[in-house]
Design a protein around this motif. Structure first.
Motif, PDB file in Angstrom:
ATOM      1  N   GLY A   1       0.808  -1.217   0.000  1.00 16.62           N
ATOM      2  CA  GLY A   1       0.000   0.000   0.000  1.00 16.62           C
ATOM      3  C   GLY A   1       0.836   1.260   0.000  1.00 16.62           C
ATOM      4  O   GLY A   1       0.518   2.242  -0.669  1.00 16.62           O
ATOM      5  N   ARG A   2       1.914   1.254   0.764  1.00 15.20           N
ATOM      6  CA  ARG A   2       2.805   2.416   0.779  1.00 15.20           C
ATOM      7  C   ARG A   2       3.410   2.661  -0.599  1.00 15.20           C
ATOM      8  O   ARG A   2       3.532   3.813  -1.051  1.00 15.20           O
ATOM      9  N   LYS A   3       3.782   1.589  -1.276  1.00 18.31           N
ATOM     10  CA  LYS A   3       4.349   1.733  -2.626  1.00 18.31           C
ATOM     11  C   LYS A   3       3.305   2.285  -3.592  1.00 18.31           C
ATOM     12  O   LYS A   3       3.604   3.138  -4.437  1.00 18.31           O
ATOM     13  N   ARG A   4       2.093   1.808  -3.470  1.00 21.61           N
ATOM     14  CA  ARG A   4       1.028   2.277  -4.352  1.00 21.61           C
ATOM     15  C   ARG A   4       0.709   3.757  -4.112  1.00 21.61           C
ATOM     16  O   ARG A   4       0.482   4.506  -5.057  1.00 21.61           O
TER      17      ARG A   4
ATOM     18  N   ILE B   1      -8.616  -0.763   2.176  1.00 25.32           N
ATOM     19  CA  ILE B   1      -9.817  -1.473   1.718  1.00 25.32           C
ATOM     20  C   ILE B   1      -9.519  -2.241   0.434  1.00 25.32           C
ATOM     21  O   ILE B   1      -9.895  -3.414   0.295  1.00 25.32           O
ATOM     22  N   HIS B   2      -8.837  -1.596  -0.501  1.00 24.09           N
ATOM     23  CA  HIS B   2      -8.493  -2.239  -1.775  1.00 24.09           C
ATOM     24  C   HIS B   2      -7.643  -3.492  -1.539  1.00 24.09           C
ATOM     25  O   HIS B   2      -7.899  -4.560  -2.116  1.00 24.09           O
ATOM     26  N   GLY B   3      -6.661  -3.365  -0.671  1.00 26.07           N
ATOM     27  CA  GLY B   3      -5.804  -4.506  -0.374  1.00 26.07           C
ATOM     28  C   GLY B   3      -6.539  -5.618   0.346  1.00 26.07           C
ATOM     29  O   GLY B   3      -6.365  -6.801   0.052  1.00 26.07           O
ATOM     30  N   MET B   4      -7.376  -5.241   1.295  1.00 22.99           N
ATOM     31  CA  MET B   4      -8.115  -6.226   2.070  1.00 22.99           C
ATOM     32  C   MET B   4      -9.126  -6.972   1.207  1.00 22.99           C
ATOM     33  O   MET B   4      -9.270  -8.189   1.300  1.00 22.99           O
ATOM     34  N   GLU B   5      -9.822  -6.251   0.352  1.00 24.99           N
ATOM     35  CA  GLU B   5     -10.914  -6.857  -0.398  1.00 24.99           C
ATOM     36  C   GLU B   5     -10.459  -7.785  -1.516  1.00 24.99           C
ATOM     37  O   GLU B   5     -11.012  -8.879  -1.683  1.00 24.99           O
ATOM     38  N   THR B   6      -9.473  -7.358  -2.292  1.00 28.51           N
ATOM     39  CA  THR B   6      -9.114  -8.147  -3.481  1.00 28.51           C
ATOM     40  C   THR B   6      -7.609  -8.269  -3.715  1.00 28.51           C
ATOM     41  O   THR B   6      -7.187  -8.616  -4.811  1.00 28.51           O
ATOM     42  N   ALA B   7      -6.803  -8.010  -2.665  1.00 30.89           N
ATOM     43  CA  ALA B   7      -5.348  -8.005  -2.841  1.00 30.89           C
ATOM     44  C   ALA B   7      -4.972  -7.095  -4.004  1.00 30.89           C
ATOM     45  O   ALA B   7      -4.220  -7.461  -4.902  1.00 30.89           O
ATOM     46  N   PHE B   8      -5.553  -5.884  -3.980  1.00 30.87           N
ATOM     47  CA  PHE B   8      -5.293  -4.849  -4.996  1.00 30.87           C
ATOM     48  C   PHE B   8      -5.702  -5.292  -6.402  1.00 30.87           C
ATOM     49  O   PHE B   8      -5.034  -5.011  -7.385  1.00 30.87           O
TER      50      PHE B   8
END
Length: 267
Positions: A96-99, A124-131
């Motif tokens: 997430g930090r990189k994004r 949320i994006h990472g949690m829901e669908t691994a980005f």
């Protein structure tokens, strides 16, 4: 600059929906699903669903995998530390930090318009669908109509079934579009009724596509803002915006994990 265009108000639920609630007979197995679909089609017409949506309803299949998943939701049973371990919180934060750094202008534009910090949207994006790496393998229309037919929570899922059929009418999804087991769709796993109501065209192509990252993330920010997000107010447990995070997911461990990860991403 990133253009933002909120989904047309004409897509909102029609007032006639509430009067049709419970007209179709719910059930607890596949046996009555076809009869339920026939009855629900009349409710769908009354709610403004068009022919494309009705065709998708007719093709819907009873989703036994969805029912099994609905009966076995483990997230509500985990401790916070266990939940974060299972869901890969450290990896989500690192990526997430990189994004955030890579797409800084996009997240700045989102926060400027909706007041929601990048960390919250990214978590949320990472949690829901691994980005976006896995957005589900269940047919959205079949899953959401199965849940509406099922007697456990028919009233909760009915607006989302109508929403899914209207999304078909709008060309946003088809009867074969894949999502999560409970009919959630796209990068951040919107329930169809919420997708219909809070969808945003962030890339300016004239349509709202939840499988497009920009549209999905802007829609997520719009959802949170419309649910009461206040710019500049904290979002950790006990702070004002934590109440808004609760609107995204009902599991307490999920809510706490999002707040913690978001702070680490933004920190």
């Amino acid at each position: 600059m990133y253009p933002f265009k909120i989904l047309a108000a004409a897509c909102l639920f029609t007032a006639g929906l509430s009067s049709a609630v419970n007209a179709a007979q719910c059930g607890n197995n596949a046996g009555g699903f076809n009869a339920w679909k026939s009855a629900f089609a009349k409710e769908a017409v009354a709610a403004g669903v068009g022919q494309a949506g009705l065709n998708a309803l007719a093709r819907a299949q009873y989703a036994s995998g969805t029912i099994a998943a609905d009966r076995n939701q483990k997230s509500f049973k985990y401790s916070l530390s266990k939940f974060m371990q299972v869901r890969g919180a450290d990896t989500i934060v690192a990526q997430g930090r990189k994004r955030k750094a890579r797409d800084a202008s996009f997240y700045t534009a989102l926060e400027s318009r909706y007041g929601v910090p990048a960390g919250v949207i990214i978590a949320i994006h990472g949690m829901e669908t691994a980005f976006g790496h896995f957005m589900g393998d269940s047919a959205v229309v079949s899953a959401i109509t199965t849940l509406t037919y099922d007697c456990r929570r028919s009233a909760f899922f009915e607006p989302h079934a109508i929403g899914a059929l209207k999304l078909v009418d709008a060309g946003a999804i088809t009867n074969t579009t894949k999502g999560a087991k409970h009919g959630e769709l796209g990068h951040t796993q919107f329930l169809p009724g919420n997708a219909l109501r809070y969808g945003v065209d962030a890339n300016g192509d004239g349509r709202v596509d939840f499988y497009n990252q920009a549209d999905a993330l802007a829609s997520t920010a719009n959802f949170l803002r419309q649910k009461g997000w206040q710019p500049g107010i904290g979002y950790q447990e006990g702070q004002g915006n934590f109440e808004v995070i609760k609107q995204w997911n009902a599991a307490g461990v999920y809510q706490k994990a999002i707040a913690i990860m978001a702070a680490r991403i933004d920190g």
